[in-house]
Design an enzyme around this catalytic site. Sequence first.
Site, PDB file in Angstrom:
ATOM      1  N   CYS A   1      34.077  46.010  28.417  1.00 38.20           N
ATOM      2  CA  CYS A   1      34.136  44.518  28.856  1.00 38.20           C
ATOM      3  C   CYS A   1      35.086  43.722  28.190  1.00 38.20           C
ATOM      4  CB  CYS A   1      32.746  44.140  29.177  1.00 38.20           C
ATOM      5  SG  CYS A   1      31.726  43.851  27.970  1.00 38.20           S
ATOM      6  N   THR A   2      34.788  42.400  27.815  1.00 37.17           N
ATOM      7  CA  THR A   2      35.431  41.804  27.083  1.00 37.17           C
ATOM      8  C   THR A   2      34.768  41.505  25.590  1.00 37.17           C
ATOM      9  OG1 THR A   2      36.270  40.164  28.692  1.00 37.17           O
ATOM     10  CG2 THR A   2      36.231  39.160  26.779  1.00 37.17           C
TER      11      THR A   2
END
Length: 251
Positions: free
Chosen positions: A146-147
């Site tokens: 994800c981030t």
Amino acid sequence: MVLHPMSADRVIRLEGCFNLRDVGGYSALDGQRVRWQRLYRAGGPHALTPADGRTLDELHLATLIDLRTEQERVERGVYTSYVNVRGVHHLPILDVLPSREDFEGWTSPDRVAFQYLDMLRTAGPVIAEALAFIADPGGGPVMVHCTAGKDRTGVVIALVLGLLGVSDDDIVADYALSEIAMHEMVAFFESQSDEAREALAPIRSAVIAASPETMRTFLAGLRATYGSPEGYAAAMKITPLVAQLRTSLLA
């Protein structure tokens, strides 16, 4: 190189990603272990360099699972700018990111665990699709990201490890390794500009937080709601994937 299951050496250092690590080595069902170099978890491609691209190439990644929103992909870029893979799957667990005001409160283990359980409930079909790609015997090695590589990725990886029979203690310890990486990621962004440092200030504690108690509470909540990781798979109607996941990831 053989890595001890709980060693920080499982972390793969990059210049522009701060939370890439191998999920292999943990003790699992029937005396087996999770395969090394088969499943990786990571943060986003924040500022990858050509050297990072060469390191990623050495992992021989075949499948990327991107759990970010479309906005994050546009703003932060994608790994395929730096590494070639056969399969890229954009599977956003959240339609939109929490508001800054909401995210500021993501420091209490109970509150964060509740958010993780909500992801399990609301993103069930997406998580099931991610598990299918991870379980594909011809799709590895797989990288899930994800981030930050902590929250959305943490939910998926915890579920995978639970289905493989990894102990709660090891799942919790794997999750908690993200805290070191979060300090590095925040320091990187704060170094970019005064504006970035000011923007991060209200949410800094939430970004960094990877409390073991958060994951323990999440796992307890998963069992209270679904009975077990296998119970969650049954609720999502993906029970056949469990055996395939174990065949692909255990040795």
